[in-house]
Write an enzyme that holds these catalytic residues in place. Structure first.
Site, mmCIF file in Angstrom:
data_model
loop_
_atom_site.group_PDB
_atom_site.id
_atom_site.type_symbol
_atom_site.label_atom_id
_atom_site.label_comp_id
_atom_site.label_asym_id
_atom_site.label_seq_id
_atom_site.Cartn_x
_atom_site.Cartn_y
_atom_site.Cartn_z
ATOM 1 N N CYS A 1 1.830 -1.094 -10.357
ATOM 2 C CA CYS A 1 2.216 0.105 -9.596
ATOM 3 C C CYS A 1 3.199 -0.209 -8.479
ATOM 4 C CB CYS A 1 0.982 0.802 -9.028
ATOM 5 S SG CYS A 1 0.207 -0.069 -7.645
ATOM 6 N N CYS B 1 -2.843 -14.164 1.077
ATOM 7 C CA CYS B 1 -3.412 -13.437 2.224
ATOM 8 C C CYS B 1 -3.262 -11.950 1.939
ATOM 9 C CB CYS B 1 -2.643 -13.843 3.483
ATOM 10 S SG CYS B 1 -3.290 -13.084 4.970
ATOM 11 N N CYS C 1 1.458 -5.584 -6.549
ATOM 12 C CA CYS C 1 0.843 -5.289 -7.848
ATOM 13 C C CYS C 1 1.958 -5.032 -8.857
ATOM 14 C CB CYS C 1 -0.059 -4.063 -7.720
ATOM 15 S SG CYS C 1 -0.603 -3.412 -9.302
HETATM 16 FE FE FE Z 1 -1.462 -1.407 -8.525
#
Ligand code: FE
Length: 162
Positions: free
Chosen positions: A127, A148, A124
């Site tokens: 974060c 995946c 991500c």
């Molecule tokens: Fe995140």
């Protein structure tokens, strides 16, 4: 006199070591969402913490979103950033949720060698949480890519619940 040079040399070496560590810290990416390890541990379910913060992998076919076919959006379980749309999801048969693409601006790609060969790691972008890996064995009629993704790294928001 010689001993003074020795002491000076030691200080220079220690100084260099300190500097290089400092540089490493500075070059590490600063994410918009930042929490300490303890804060992550306290705020996430155990499996989500293991996947997102320890780059762990859940057991195949164990995740609740593996067979989810509802319409909606998949967000990061760590920071709720939107990562995948339900129309990108397909059944890869691998036991983990699979997508042929993501919401690219919110994803980060890196390479890891944890299992002996290069894999494209997906995280991500907001974060830094580890999500899973990308492989080149996805649907040939679309992107050919397979994201995946661990179910534990995602939360699902159903369209009609928004
Ligand atoms: Fe995140």
């Amino acid at each position: 006199m010689k001993s003074i040079y020795s002491i000076l040399l030691i200080f220079i070496l220690i100084g260099c070591k300190g500097n290089s560590q400092e540089t490493n810290k500075k070059t590490q990416k600063q994410y918009t969402v930042f929490k300490t390890e303890n804060e992550w541990k306290e705020s996430l379910p155990q499996m989500a913490y293991y996947v997102l913060r320890k780059s762990g992998t859940e057991i195949a076919f164990s995740g609740p979103l593996n067979n989810n076919k509802k319409e909606g959006i998949y967000v990061c379980a760590g920071c709720q950033s939107p990562l995948y749309k339900s129309e990108f999801k397909y059944d890869s048969g691998s036991g983990w949720p699979a997508f042929d693409r993501g919401i690219e601006k919110n994803l980060e790609y890196d390479v890891d060698y944890k299992i002996g060969y290069a894999r494209s790691e997906l995280s991500c972008n907001n974060c830094g949480g580890h999500l899973g890996h990308m492989f080149g064995d996805g649907p040939k009629n679309t992107t050919g890519n397979r994201h995946c993704i661990n179910s534990a790294a995602l939360n699902f928001i159903q369209t009609d619940e928004k």
